[in-house]
Every structure is written in C-alpha cells, then in structure tokens.
Design an enzyme around this catalytic site. Sequence first.
Site, PDB file in Angstrom:
ATOM      1  CB  CYS A 100      -0.904  -0.008   1.230  1.00 39.09           C
ATOM      2  SG  CYS A 100      -1.697   1.574   1.590  1.00 39.09           S
ATOM      3  CB  THR A 191      -3.758   4.435   5.041  1.00 33.94           C
ATOM      4  OG1 THR A 191      -4.683   3.395   5.361  1.00 33.94           O
ATOM      5  CG2 THR A 191      -2.730   3.908   4.058  1.00 33.94           C
ATOM      6  CB  CYS A 300      -3.847  -0.401  -4.616  1.00 34.30           C
ATOM      7  SG  CYS A 300      -5.106  -0.917  -3.436  1.00 34.30           S
ATOM      8  CD  GLU A 444      -5.750  -2.379   3.368  1.00 34.06           C
ATOM      9  OE1 GLU A 444      -6.367  -1.319   3.205  1.00 34.06           O
ATOM     10  OE2 GLU A 444      -5.600  -3.221   2.448  1.00 34.06           O
TER      11      GLU A 444
END
Length: 496
Positions: A100, A191, A300, A444
């Site tokens: 990420c 995040t 992503c 996540e």
Amino acid sequence: MPLKTPEEYVESLRALQIRAYVGGERVDSIVDSPLIAPHINTVAKTYELAHRPEHRDVMTAESHLTGERIHRYTHIFQSADDLVKKIQMLRLLGQVTGTCFQRCVGLDALNAAYAISYEVDQAEGTDYHQRFKTYLELVQREDLMLAGAMTDPKGHRGKRPSEQADPDAFVRVVERRPDGVVIRGAKLHNTGGINSHEVLVLPGTGLIPGEEDYAIACAVPADADGVLFVFGRQSNDSRKLEGGCDIGNPRFGVVGGEAMVVFEDVFVPTERIFLNGEVGHVGTLVHYFATWHRANYGGCKGGNADVLIGATAKMTKVLGTDRNAVVKDKLVEMIHMNETTYASAIGASAMGYALPCGSFMVEPMMANTVKQNITRNVYQIGRLSHDLAGGFLATMPDEKAFENPEIGDLVRKYHTANPDYDVDERIRLGRYIENMTSVTTMVEAMHGAGSPQAQRIVMLGQAAIDEKIAMADEVINGTDDVPGLPLPGKAAARSA
Ligand code: SF4
C-alpha cells in the site's frame, strides 16, 4: 512545477515536528525510525514515478484551478478518463512497491471535501467551497501528502455518536471561537498518517440533527499543537530490526503503516474548516469518499497481486514444480481473480458521471462490487500462493540457523530444492509471501474502505430489485412478440 522529488518529500517530513509514538516509545524523528522508513520509502515512489517521462500521463494531471502540471494524488477528478488513469496509477504503484502506497485516502478525502463543500454552499448559503479551493491550491502547489482521517473509534457500536458514554468516541467540536473551532477525539487506521504533511479530518458516519458538533470537516497540519500519532503493529514488523533474509519486505512496508491520530483540543482556524455542523450533508460526504475508495482496490490490490503472483511463480521454479500442469492452472486461477477485480475498477471508472460541482464520481454498484470481491479474492489468491509455495512457509528456520557453524550446512542442505537456486532465494521469497498473506494484509483487504457488509448494503440499494422483478415478469409473461411465430404457450392460447 509543483512536483516534489522523493528527496524533497523526505526532507519535508524531517522538517515537521511530528509527535509520534512507535513501539510505545516517543520517536524524535520518524524519518530515522527503521519501522517507519519502509513506509516512507513506499510513498517516496509515488513522488519518484511522477518525474519519469514514461509515467507522466498516469502519475500527473493538469490542475483545473491553475492549469499547472500537478501530481495526480492532488488532483480533483475532472472526467471519467481521470478516474481510469487513477486506477492505472494504483496498479502501477502496486507493481512497483508490492504494498500500500498510502496516498489514496487523502486523495479521495480531498475529492469528497471538494464535492460536498460545493453542495453545502448551494443548499445552505455558506462559503466553504472557495475556502476549500484556496486550501487545495496549497496542497497542489506544495505536492502535499494528506492523511484522510475518517474512522472514529466509535465506542459502543449499538449507539449513535450523541449517545456514547464517552462523547469523544467520535471526533467533535468542543469549542467554537470567532476565528475557528477546537476539536477533540481520535481517528483510527490512518493509512500513512504518521508520514503525512497534513491530516484531512472528515466525519466517518451519517449524522442526525442534534449531532452538529460531530459534523466537522477540516485540515490540520500533522505537527499542529495537540496532534499525536500512535503507530500500529504489523505482522512480523520487528523482523525489520533483525536484517538478513527473514525480513520479507526490506524496502517497502506491509500494508500502509496505519496509525491512530489523536486530537487533544486542537485549534483549527476558520480558513481550514470545510463543514461545520451541517449534519444533513454528512451521509453524502461519507458515501462519496467510500465509493471512490472502494473502486481503488481493483487497482492497488491488482498491482500487489501481480507481485505476489510473480513471487509464487518464482517459488515454483525454486521448488522445481513450475512445469506441472496443475501448478500452471493454479497460477491462472490467481490471474483470473486479479484481472476480474481490475476490470471492475476500470469499468466503474469508465462509467463515471459528473457530480453537481463538476468533478467525477465512479459508478457506485461496480465500485462496491470491486471491494466486495477484494474481501474474497485477496484471501483466495493468498490461499493459492500458500498452496503452491508449500508448508515450509510456516516452518522454515530463521536466518540465524543458516549462519550457525554447527547446523548451517545441514539446514541449507535440507532446504535446498532445485539446485539451480540458492536456498537464500527460497527463504526470501517465502518470507515475502508470508508477509503479503499475513493477518495484517488480509484484514486490510477485508476492512479497508469499509467492511464487507457496508458494500452489500450499497449494492442492495443500487440493485433496483423491483426493476429486476419487472424485467422477469416481462420476459416470462410479456406479449410484445412478432405476430405469427409458433411460440409455445402462445400458440395454444390462440387456438383455444
Ligand atoms: Fe491506496 Fe490501496 Fe493503500 Fe487504499 S489500500 S491507500 S487504495 S494503496
């Protein structure tokens, strides 16, 4: 040109006086913390790639405010093509970092605040939108990294914000002054929060009259008085302090380096407030943010899965199983799931539509379907990776065993598979797979951008079930057919 270099990003963080706690200890410099450095390095890639000519089209955009070339991470979506390019950017960054890269929450929060400030002004006669545009110009000019802070601690899940035993369970205004407000509370799961320049605070849940103090959207510098960050743990994070083969992800983080951010009576000046008490608009604000962010996951996680599939495929070579047809088929299954979610994210973006302010929103049904699939496919892809990599993922000795003069040769000898590959390679791949299929990574994928049930609620609302019932009725019972055809049932009816 307002594009920071990776070095400028790191130095700009160093210049901030961020109050941060890592491993329970106050750290003087987040940049020099080995637990945070991999996450900073991941974000640095977002800055680096924007300077590469071959990635200019997906990594940068033209500011609709100034006409300047800006980072796509500070851009307001101006078209469906912008939305598609965002997904392409996410896949690219996922492929480069395998994890990420953190800036998307701030980007989507930026877009949500832009859209809602316009709509509130139209409905309520306020002046938030121009104020927000002035702030946006700063963000674009300085190429700032924003932490989008949405998720409140929430306290008792069965009670509303105004019903909590502790009123600070949701971020709220505790004092109104002529020149601004004072906020108190915390946001969880931020995040990239600890290595951002600014925190963009938005309400995380719909509100009702009587809850005006919780309807606050504002921007706070990461090192403002009263702001502090507590860094979250990740699976195997302290291995980063050991060195050697066992780290798994030596360069980049495992997921986004999430942190809790606490606001201990933080003063926010008026020019940084973009919503203040207009409870009727908060549901739309949350919906906008969540919808954009849910589509992201097809990009992503697609890039992350590309790396995981690559690591798994390489592992099959190290093991000597790569020519087996069943092994190849399992790799195809991983690819199939990955491309399915990516295609949905591209589709949600291509079907984007204009909001009242002129910016573009992804198609909500597809966006939520992307995230719903991610809550399954990331687990399934991880399961197949475990299947192909083998049980040694869970049993391999640590690197110190390989270095021990008494047992090192034995450990090496009995962990060597295909002799064309050094055993260190097997361990490095194994540790990477272990990390990227760990609890932190999976959770996540499950809960980021909202838990699975949140998507299902939207999907049911968007599905127009009554229209589908009408479609079924028409197909089964309809009479609008070409005359003269011997259609079964109809022919009998005619002859009767
Ligand atoms: Fe971006 Fe994906 Fe990380 Fe969310 S989970 S911040 S979309 S990289």
